[in-house]
Design a protein around this motif. Structure first.
Motif, PDB file in Angstrom:
ATOM      1  N   MET A   1       0.846  -1.192   0.000  1.00  0.00           N
ATOM      2  CA  MET A   1       0.000   0.000   0.000  1.00  0.00           C
ATOM      3  C   MET A   1       0.886   1.248   0.000  1.00  0.00           C
ATOM      4  N   SER A   2       0.583   2.194  -0.883  1.00  0.00           N
ATOM      5  CA  SER A   2       1.403   3.400  -0.979  1.00  0.00           C
ATOM      6  C   SER A   2       1.214   4.279   0.250  1.00  0.00           C
ATOM      7  N   ARG A   3       2.161   5.208   0.418  1.00  0.00           N
ATOM      8  CA  ARG A   3       2.166   6.046   1.610  1.00  0.00           C
ATOM      9  C   ARG A   3       0.900   6.880   1.742  1.00  0.00           C
ATOM     10  N   ARG A   4       0.413   7.433   0.618  1.00  0.00           N
ATOM     11  CA  ARG A   4      -0.749   8.315   0.706  1.00  0.00           C
ATOM     12  C   ARG A   4      -1.984   7.590   1.232  1.00  0.00           C
ATOM     13  N   TRP A   5      -2.115   6.321   0.874  1.00  0.00           N
ATOM     14  CA  TRP A   5      -3.276   5.566   1.351  1.00  0.00           C
ATOM     15  C   TRP A   5      -3.118   5.184   2.817  1.00  0.00           C
ATOM     16  N   LEU A   6      -1.884   5.003   3.256  1.00  0.00           N
ATOM     17  CA  LEU A   6      -1.649   4.756   4.683  1.00  0.00           C
ATOM     18  C   LEU A   6      -1.986   6.006   5.509  1.00  0.00           C
ATOM     19  N   VAL A   7      -1.651   7.181   4.970  1.00  0.00           N
ATOM     20  CA  VAL A   7      -2.019   8.434   5.649  1.00  0.00           C
ATOM     21  C   VAL A   7      -3.535   8.543   5.748  1.00  0.00           C
ATOM     22  N   LEU A   8      -4.233   8.223   4.677  1.00  0.00           N
ATOM     23  CA  LEU A   8      -5.695   8.246   4.697  1.00  0.00           C
ATOM     24  C   LEU A   8      -6.239   7.266   5.725  1.00  0.00           C
ATOM     25  N   LEU A   9      -5.608   6.108   5.836  1.00  0.00           N
ATOM     26  CA  LEU A   9      -6.042   5.102   6.806  1.00  0.00           C
ATOM     27  C   LEU A   9      -5.874   5.617   8.232  1.00  0.00           C
ATOM     28  N   VAL A  10      -4.737   6.230   8.525  1.00  0.00           N
ATOM     29  CA  VAL A  10      -4.480   6.740   9.876  1.00  0.00           C
ATOM     30  C   VAL A  10      -5.458   7.850  10.239  1.00  0.00           C
ATOM     31  N   THR A  11      -5.613   8.803   9.335  1.00  0.00           N
ATOM     32  CA  THR A  11      -6.532   9.904   9.622  1.00  0.00           C
ATOM     33  C   THR A  11      -7.979   9.415   9.697  1.00  0.00           C
ATOM     34  N   SER A  12      -8.297   8.364   8.963  1.00  0.00           N
ATOM     35  CA  SER A  12      -9.651   7.817   9.005  1.00  0.00           C
ATOM     36  C   SER A  12      -9.970   7.204  10.367  1.00  0.00           C
ATOM     37  N   LEU A  13      -8.957   6.707  11.054  1.00  0.00           N
ATOM     38  CA  LEU A  13      -9.181   6.208  12.410  1.00  0.00           C
ATOM     39  C   LEU A  13      -9.680   7.331  13.317  1.00  0.00           C
ATOM     40  N   ALA A  14      -9.067   8.505  13.157  1.00  0.00           N
ATOM     41  CA  ALA A  14      -9.500   9.653  13.956  1.00  0.00           C
ATOM     42  C   ALA A  14     -10.903  10.084  13.576  1.00  0.00           C
ATOM     43  N   VAL A  15     -11.172  10.118  12.268  1.00  0.00           N
ATOM     44  CA  VAL A  15     -12.506  10.488  11.797  1.00  0.00           C
ATOM     45  C   VAL A  15     -13.546   9.505  12.337  1.00  0.00           C
ATOM     46  N   TYR A  16     -13.200   8.235  12.336  1.00  0.00           N
ATOM     47  CA  TYR A  16     -14.127   7.218  12.833  1.00  0.00           C
ATOM     48  C   TYR A  16     -14.466   7.464  14.301  1.00  0.00           C
ATOM     49  N   MET A  17     -13.465   7.762  15.103  1.00  0.00           N
ATOM     50  CA  MET A  17     -13.715   8.006  16.526  1.00  0.00           C
ATOM     51  C   MET A  17     -14.603   9.230  16.742  1.00  0.00           C
ATOM     52  N   VAL A  18     -14.331  10.302  15.991  1.00  0.00           N
ATOM     53  CA  VAL A  18     -15.089  11.547  16.162  1.00  0.00           C
ATOM     54  C   VAL A  18     -16.566  11.324  15.889  1.00  0.00           C
ATOM     55  N   PHE A  19     -16.890  10.696  14.758  1.00  0.00           N
ATOM     56  CA  PHE A  19     -18.288  10.509  14.390  1.00  0.00           C
ATOM     57  C   PHE A  19     -18.943   9.374  15.165  1.00  0.00           C
ATOM     58  N   LEU A  20     -18.146   8.388  15.547  1.00  0.00           N
ATOM     59  CA  LEU A  20     -18.687   7.303  16.361  1.00  0.00           C
ATOM     60  C   LEU A  20     -19.214   7.843  17.681  1.00  0.00           C
ATOM     61  N   ASP A  21     -18.453   8.747  18.293  1.00  0.00           N
ATOM     62  CA  ASP A  21     -18.867   9.272  19.592  1.00  0.00           C
ATOM     63  C   ASP A  21     -20.034  10.240  19.501  1.00  0.00           C
ATOM     64  N   GLY A  22     -20.398  10.616  18.280  1.00  0.00           N
ATOM     65  CA  GLY A  22     -21.589  11.425  18.105  1.00  0.00           C
ATOM     66  C   GLY A  22     -22.866  10.626  18.228  1.00  0.00           C
ATOM     67  N   THR A  23     -22.774   9.289  18.095  1.00  0.00           N
ATOM     68  CA  THR A  23     -23.991   8.457  18.122  1.00  0.00           C
ATOM     69  C   THR A  23     -23.914   7.284  19.096  1.00  0.00           C
ATOM     70  N   ILE A  24     -22.730   6.822  19.429  1.00  0.00           N
ATOM     71  CA  ILE A  24     -22.609   5.598  20.220  1.00  0.00           C
ATOM     72  C   ILE A  24     -23.126   5.767  21.645  1.00  0.00           C
ATOM     73  N   ALA A  25     -23.030   6.998  22.172  1.00  0.00           N
ATOM     74  CA  ALA A  25     -23.480   7.225  23.550  1.00  0.00           C
ATOM     75  C   ALA A  25     -24.997   7.156  23.685  1.00  0.00           C
ATOM     76  N   ASN A  26     -25.713   7.371  22.574  1.00  0.00           N
ATOM     77  CA  ASN A  26     -27.183   7.333  22.638  1.00  0.00           C
ATOM     78  C   ASN A  26     -27.701   6.011  23.159  1.00  0.00           C
ATOM     79  N   ILE A  27     -27.159   4.927  22.610  1.00  0.00           N
ATOM     80  CA  ILE A  27     -27.661   3.607  22.973  1.00  0.00           C
ATOM     81  C   ILE A  27     -27.257   3.239  24.396  1.00  0.00           C
TER      82      ILE A  27
END
Length: 321
Positions: A1-27
């Motif tokens: 996997m090229s470097r740019r896609w690894l950067v996208l993967l790392v930043t996507s982990l942060a994005v996932y946490m941010v939006f996950l915590d917008g809805t996960i606490a409801n349940i």
């Protein structure tokens, strides 16, 4: 996997946490309520509200600061704050500590999100940016959609506290990988900090608007506090616009709103995020603003998202969120 896609993967982990915590606490809300039986429903609702209001009010100014100070630096600062606050949420002995930690968690989220997008854009050539941002936005959408299901599994199988503690190992992975992969980037045109008065004005305006939307059903739409919140927001919005038009380092880049697709996408996102029941805890039905993935083109569609056609900076990404 090229470097740019690894950067996208790392930043996507942060994005996932941010939006996950917008809805996960409801349940997890009923389980949280059982852990704090002496707390009122109105008080505990701020476990949800604090995250939404603080996140919304700080997102725009955080993007401008990231442009000047450095997107990598702000990304890691936000990641550290977010994960530390998540750990405190999971260990909270009282409802007051939990609510305060949720507010701090939102501060970290507001720092991470615009910086993560800007870091991704810096890695991809113009011809691939629509695809990259499409993936970035899709991760946020998946996180928001999977929050209730994942939260239900965690609450049933473990404990509601792990709804927040699950962010810690994800954050550690993102931190370790990011330290090796992410490169510092700044906006060359950002030579000074954004207008401090403008930052205060836009933060108060968004917070007042969010408060009115969040508590309108519970307090009553005719309640003086709700009316006052909406009046304050209505008064401050034109003040923010006028100050942004005249200040050499405005907190809001008005030029972005000359792009029709940008303006339309923002209006659509606001209407979607504030629709009735979008952030209601069990037993309540009220409009609740929540962190939502910004409008983005489908992967591979060949059509750049609104801010991609305007300006490559975290300020535009934050404005479109």
């Amino acid at each position: 996997m090229s470097r740019r896609w690894l950067v996208l993967l790392v930043t996507s982990l942060a994005v996932y946490m941010v939006f996950l915590d917008g809805t996960i606490a409801n349940i997890a809300f009923p389980a949280i309520r059982r852990s704090f039986p002496t707390a009122s429903l109105a008080t505990l609702s701020w476990v949800l509200n604090a995250y939404s209001i603080v996140f919304a009010s700080l997102l725009l100014s955080s993007g401008r600061v990231a442009d000047l100070v450095g997107r990598r630096r702000i990304f890691f600062a936000g990641l550290l704050v977010f994960c530390a606050a998540s750990a405190i949420c999971g260990a909270a002995p009282t409802e007051g500590v939990l609510i305060a930690a949720r507010a701090v968690q939102a501060i970290g989220a507001s720092l991470m999100l615009p910086a993560s997008l800007a870091l991704v854009l810096a890695e991809f050539p113009p011809t691939m940016r629509a695809t990259a941002v499409g993936v970035w936005g899709a991760v946020g959408a998946v996180a928001a959609a999977s929050g209730p299901s994942l939260g239900g599994v965690i609450v049933d199988r473990v404990d509601w506290r792990w709804v927040f503690l699950v962010n810690v190992p994800i954050g550690v992975v993102a931190w370790l990988a990011g330290r090796r992969l992410l490169r510092e980037a700044r906006d060359d045109s950002a030579t000074r900090l954004p207008d401090p008065v403008g930052v205060v004005l836009v933060t108060v305006a968004v917070a007042a608007l969010s408060l009115g939307i969040v508590e309108g059903t519970d307090w009553g739409w005719g309640d003086p506090r709700i009316v006052g919140a909406f009046v304050l927001a209505a008064v401050l919005v034109p003040v923010v616009v006028l100050r942004a038009a005249r200040h050499p380092a405005p907190v809001l880049d008005l030029a972005l709103f000359r792009v029709r697709s940008f303006a339309v996408a923002n209006v659509a996102t606001v209407l979607f995020a504030t629709r009735p029941g979008s952030r209601s805890p069990p037993g309540r039905c009220s409009p609740r603003p929540s962190p939502r993935p910004p409008a983005a083109s489908p992967t591979g569609s060949g059509t750049a998202p609104c801010w991609c056609r305007a300006r490559w900076s975290s300020r535009s990404g934050s404005a479109c969120t």
